[in-house]
Write an enzyme that holds these catalytic residues in place. Sequence first.
Site, PDB file in Angstrom:
ATOM      1  N   GLU A 174       0.837  -1.202   0.000  1.00 33.56           N
ATOM      2  CA  GLU A 174       0.000   0.000   0.000  1.00 33.56           C
ATOM      3  C   GLU A 174       0.871   1.250   0.000  1.00 33.56           C
ATOM      4  OE1 GLU A 174      -3.198   0.073   2.850  1.00 33.56           O
ATOM      5  OE2 GLU A 174      -3.353  -2.126   2.934  1.00 33.56           O
ATOM      6  N   LYS A 220      -5.023  -7.438  11.832  1.00 35.95           N
ATOM      7  CA  LYS A 220      -4.256  -6.316  11.283  1.00 35.95           C
ATOM      8  C   LYS A 220      -3.562  -5.515  12.382  1.00 35.95           C
ATOM      9  CE  LYS A 220      -6.364  -6.406   7.060  1.00 35.95           C
ATOM     10  NZ  LYS A 220      -5.692  -6.344   5.754  1.00 35.95           N
ATOM     11  N   THR A 262       2.059  -2.721  11.368  1.00 33.29           N
ATOM     12  CA  THR A 262       2.013  -2.043  10.064  1.00 33.29           C
ATOM     13  C   THR A 262       3.375  -1.395   9.896  1.00 33.29           C
ATOM     14  OG1 THR A 262      -0.332  -1.542  10.378  1.00 33.29           O
ATOM     15  CG2 THR A 262       0.823  -0.285   8.687  1.00 33.29           C
TER      16      THR A 262
END
Length: 417
Positions: free
Chosen positions: A200, A252, A256
């Site tokens: 992303e 999730k 990250t």
Amino acid sequence: MTRLTSWVESANSPDTDFPLNNLPYGVFSTNSLEARCGVAIGDMVLDMAALEEEGILTLSEEPVFDVPYWNDVMELGPGTWKLLRERLMGMLLTGSAEQAQVAPHLVPMADVRLHMPMVVSEYTDFYAGRHHATNVGTMFRGAENALPPNWLHIPIGYNGRASTVVVSGTDIIRPNGQLKAPDADLPSFGPCKRLDIELEMGAIVGTSTEMGEPVTAKDADAMIFGYVILNDWSARDIQAWEYQPLGPFQAKAFATSISPWIVTTAALEPFRAPTPKREFDLLPYLQEDGDTLYDIDLSVIIEPNGGTQEVLARTNYKEMYYSAAQQMAHHSSSGCAMNAGDLLGSGTISGAEKSERGSLLELSWGGKEPITLADGSTRSFIEDGDTLILTGHAQGEDYRIGFGACSGTILPAVKYP
Ligand code: MN
């Protein structure tokens, strides 16, 4: 636009990530310097705290560069962002009268440790890539119902965790979680078996908004400070069991990763690209003024445990259906306040071709088509010891605007409980 020439020689190489046209913002430390703001130029880092302390470059009465984050600069607003970039260009351009004053404050990139470039105020992740959403929808619901009915009207998102956003190079511990195989009666608890990446871009909000005062996509474009490459690590088996009805949670929340340099929207300006043609007109608050995506080439690289690096996929940020400006507008549309330092994950970026898929879930088609690596081993998902590296750059005529790498190595799960 062509390459600008700097007296920092390494910035003039056509394949450096950091020519004078780029000037991305990061936070670095060395054995003798505390973590502080820095700007990448060629293979050097410009010590912004030192420039400020010596009175060579000041942006406001209070110091803003002797801290390990760029949030204070964001808060000064778009006028100051522009001024800062002009001052840096002027200092580093070939023939600059300031060369002798500035040169002592360059630190070799090889000698620095890079840290998170900002305090992540909050982190929101979107699901705005049409090829990705179609691929995942096809796997789970069949090709007929691949895109949910809201998808072509709303940039779908969920509120993620700022607490576990980490800088490139940080090891990632395999998450534990509740797992339930489709044919099992009851869930069990243990290490994730289907650990994945999501390729992303992360947009960083630079201008805060007030609670109750939404902004439109037209306003939001100028409120974005810059971009990083983002890996939304995903535990597919934990996700499959937990996600209904409120969306991803522990699947999730464990990690990250972002690349260490914030590439500014000013540096990316020559690479603007349009969003794709719409099947339905978007509602007025989501309509854009001009091009709001960017032409950024992206790669997914694996370094298998003890092996050599190879490219798994290549794609481009312009494949997105919704831009960061549209995502920010939608995020604020109810009256939700946005803060400088908010991080907006674009959603997984996949192209139309198999070689352009930005997750292992898609590349291995849910594990049904394992990928064979050069060393003969296969991967459906990530194994302990594997390093995943995401890279990206916008390609100009004789220069590139690079992001540096976004990498992470997977360590075995902890014993729990
Ligand atoms: Mn994601």
